[in-house]
Design an enzyme around this catalytic site. Structure first.
Site, PDB file in Angstrom:
ATOM      1  N   GLU A  52     -48.809  -5.823 -95.900  1.00 27.84           N
ATOM      2  CA  GLU A  52     -49.468  -7.104 -95.649  1.00 27.84           C
ATOM      3  C   GLU A  52     -49.520  -7.881 -96.970  1.00 27.84           C
ATOM      4  O   GLU A  52     -48.701  -8.719 -97.216  1.00 27.84           O
ATOM      5  CB  GLU A  52     -50.867  -6.902 -95.059  1.00 27.84           C
ATOM      6  N   GLU A 105     -61.532  -1.178 -97.051  1.00 27.56           N
ATOM      7  CA  GLU A 105     -61.440  -2.082 -95.903  1.00 27.56           C
ATOM      8  C   GLU A 105     -62.418  -1.670 -94.815  1.00 27.56           C
ATOM      9  O   GLU A 105     -63.068  -2.493 -94.197  1.00 27.56           O
ATOM     10  CB  GLU A 105     -60.014  -2.024 -95.346  1.00 27.56           C
TER      11      GLU A 105
END
Ligand code: BGC
Length: 736
Positions: free
Chosen positions: A331, A620
């Protein structure tokens, strides 16, 4: 500028563009302005020029690509631009797009000599430049790089003028530069028998090698953030990103590092390494945007100090030209929600004005005509493939406002005022109900714990979150408009109506509900969360923090929230949407101690849980590494995602008590109203503002609670002590 490319497509191999320049006389000054589609370095007589790396950085390339200008006076006449795939040509985006922007690397440059008499001569990239193959035979942002030092560059022919060209703008943002250099703290042989080097810190950057081996010998390694439960090298959370590096040695003493890519890692695994090469040959070089550090914090609680360390490293790792979600897996994108959630904290820790000036420019560029804001900026796939989501798109209002608060740049606010209005207009027009945002496709309270184990989207209804942010952003348009002297009566009116509708549809007797027009929602999200429940922590957090409830309902909602937290064993269940405001809401409504209880909670889920598990950056997911040492889903498990680091906005803003008043941006007017807690022993927080250093300190000494505040020149501070004593002061040091 004239864009050129190689006459031969070299695929994933980098290209040298070369030109020997002869000036008519000896110049007094020579400047080179360079850019590329891909990532480039400028070399003069074989030496890299400039401290900036990963140039030209990443922007919405189709609309603007930055150029960099270098003073190359006296450095020589042999100009080389080496270009590798980078963000522009390699794989980018979570759908694994290759070549989203372009199929081949290109460059454009202008080299201008100025002579003593003031006249100039300019050489530009054109068909006279020569192209050669590059020893970097493979390069890709996600997958890494292969360098072959035995390779003799092959002549590919004269450059050709590109059919494609890009609009060039001078550098807008900060340069990306190299920072700390870390040596391995341990050489590990894992249970699987693999040789792993531990650099002790999760980071973004690359490995630099200092070696002399035999020609043709190779050093190859890949990168990881964590070791698994057994102590083995773990790369599954990188998903498809190979994060690989290989150097084939030339036989000379050499210093080697990747040219066109970067990695997020703490560990490397040696896949190939000649016997004579020891751990001391490896140095981890930290790479990020060159931001000035402004915030500092320490206290008497070692785990909180480590948490701040993790927040700082989370920011450093992800402020690499674009505010990214993470620096390691496939990402590394400018996710707008993550940027929104963290921008206030970011502007405490570092001077991010220029950094955001650049990125917000791209947010505005990518905004749709109808006001929609993409989930990811710069775009890495055709428009509309990410969700137009509440809390993500709201970056269009929140970030310009926060940057204005921190730095007082009215021009930047003015530049983005149209974007702010357009975003609110979009929410206004979206869906069947004028004052609710019912049918968006959202990311919801991303990664919240209340929808069950292993589920990405929290339970809080997305249309409730949508309408809450609709009101909040509309309120920001009103505030910004007033600062700018704009007529915002229409938005004031809209704000009142959205808040009224929110109350009507989502609150009943001081309790969250869904009723009336809100029942008409259609939730088109393909993977609907299995649980949609208005009875969540996040629902209450938004109602309270965004002032969506009546004053009468406020204490009820706050008490329910506090009770829910306590009933959950003093644990949060919030995700990306609720977490940034959770402690604010508790402390603002009489639950200061509970806010600290949550902050200091060490069991899962909590901020300090990750610290106890050995984190060196922000995770995260609350259970990135679970209590038993196993991992949360490999699909969405970055150990370097800064969003939850936004808790430091509460620590600076409430625990230390420093807040910028909205009518005194750039710390011209502040309130310093600390909320101490004995469990910390002491706390010292400072911010290097545009006026100078602003510091708030408190400490428990025996029976006494002592305060010290340093207020810089040009700042007016309203000091409010916990016992209610209030004093308005200017420059000076104040003790109580
Ligand atoms: C990213 C997030 C992002 C999200 C959208 C993820 O894959 O890593 O941080 O905001 O997608 O929900």
């Amino acid at each position: 500028m004239i864009w050129i490319n190689s006459p031969q497509d070299t695929g994933e191999q980098a290209v040298y563009f070369k030109k020997n320049i002869t000036w008519s006389r000896t110049p007094a000054k020579v400047e080179a302005t360079v850019t590329a589609m891909g990532v480039y370095n400028l070399l003069v007589n074989g030496q890299k020029v400039g401290k900036q790396v990963l140039t030209p950085g990443w922007t919405s390339y189709r609309t603007r690509i930055q150029s960099q200008t270098y003073d190359i006076t006296g450095l020589g006449n042999e100009i080389t631009i080496e270009v590798g795939a980078g963000w522009g040509v390699g794989t980018i985006g979570f759908t694994h797009n290759a070549h989203f922007y372009d199929d081949i690397v290109r460059t454009a440059a202008e080299i201008t000599a100025t002579f003593a008499d003031g006249t100039t001569e300019t050489v530009t990239t054109d068909e006279s430049w020569e192209c050669y193959s590059h020893p970097v035979t493979y390069t890709d942002i996600y997958n890494g790089e292969v360098w072959d030092g035995t390779l003799t560059p092959e002549y590919l022919g004269k450059a050709v003028r590109s059919e494609k060209s890009y609009p060039v703008v001078p550098q807008v943002g900060e340069f990306i530069t190299t920072h700390e250099r870390l040596k391995p703290i341990a050489v590990i042989t894992t249970p699987k028998g693999e040789k792993v080097l531990d650099f002790g810190q999760n980071m973004t950057g690359w490995i630099e090698l200092n070696v002399k081996g035999n020609k043709g010998e190779a050093i190859a390694f890949d990168h990881a953030e964590v070791l698994d439960k057994e102590g083995n090298f773990y790369t599954e959370n990188y998903r498809s990103a190979k994060a690989y590096a290989k150097f084939i040695l030339s036989g000379n003493q050499e210093t080697l590092a990747p040219h066109f890519t970067f990695y997020g890692f703490r560990y490397i695994r040696l896949l190939e390494c000649p016997d004579g090469v020891g751990a001391d040959a490896f140095t981890a070089v930290v790479v990020h945007s060159d931001l000035k550090r402004t915030g500092d914090f320490h206290c008497g609680h070692p785990l909180l100090n480590q948490l701040y360390h993790n927040v700082i490293w989370g920011q450093k790792s992800n402020y690499l030209d674009v505010p990214t979600d993470c620096p390691q897996r496939d990402e590394r994108l400018g996710w707008t929600g993550d940027a929104q959630v963290f921008c206030r904290t970011a502007a405490i820790n570092y001077d991010v004005e220029k950094f955001f000036k650049k990125w917000l420019g791209d947010v505005a560029i990518e905004q749709w005509e109808d006001g929609r804001v993409e989930g990811v900026v710069p775009l890495t796939m055709p428009k509309g493939r990410t969700r137009t989501s509440a809390a993500w798109g709201d970056v269009a209002c929140i970030a310009p406002w926060e940057i204005y608060r921190a730095y007082g740049n009215k021009e930047l606010l003015r530049e983005h005022f149209p974007m702010m209005k357009k975003w609110v207009d979009y929410m206004h027009s979206a869906g069947s109900e004028e004052f609710l945002w019912l049918d968006g496709k959202h990311y919801g309270d991303w990664l919240a714990m209340d929808a069950g184990d292993g589920i990405y989207m929290g339970a809080t209804p997305t249309h409730m979150i949508g309408t809450a942010f609709f009101a909040f952003s509309c309120g920001l348009v009103v505030k910004a408009g007033k600062v700018l002297g704009e007529d915002v009566t229409a938005y004031e009116d809209l704000y009142e109506k959205v808040v009224a509708k929110f109350r009507e549809c989502y609150i009943e007797n001081g309790t969250p509900t869904i009723k009336g027009a809100a029942l008409n929602n259609v939730d088109p999200v393909d993977k609907k969360p299995p649980v949609i429940d208005p009875d969540t922590q996040t629902a209450r957090v938004l109602m309270l923090h965004f002032d969506l409830c009546t004053e009468e309902d406020r204490p009820k909602l706050a008490k329910q929230l506090a009770d829910m937290v306590v009933a959950n064993g003093t644990h949060l269940t919030t995700g990306f949407v609720g977490t940034p405001y959770l402690l604010h809401v508790l402390s603002a409504n009489g639950y200061e101690k509970l806010a600290y209880d949550l902050l200091l909670q060490e069991t899962f889920p909590s901020w300090l849980f990750s610290v106890k598990q050995g984190a060196t950056t922000m995770w995260e997911h609350w259970d990135g590494i679970k209590e038993d040492g196993t991992f949360w889903s490999k699909d969405m498990n970055s150990y370097n995602h800064y969003a939850y680091g936004s808790v430091y906005d509460w620590i600076f803003g409430v625990a230390a008590g420093i807040t910028v008043d909205e009518d005194g941006p750039a710390y011209e007017k502040v309130t310093v109203a600390p909320v101490p807690d004995e469990r910390l022993g002491y706390l010292t927080a400072s911010i290097q503002t545009r006026h100078g250093k602003l510091l708030s300190h408190w400490e428990y000494r025996g029976e006494q609670l002592l305060f010290r505040f340093e207020i810089p020149a040009g700042t007016t501070a309203k000091i409010i002590l916990p016992d209610g004593r209030t004093e308005t002061v200017t420059e000076g040091t104040y003790m109580y």
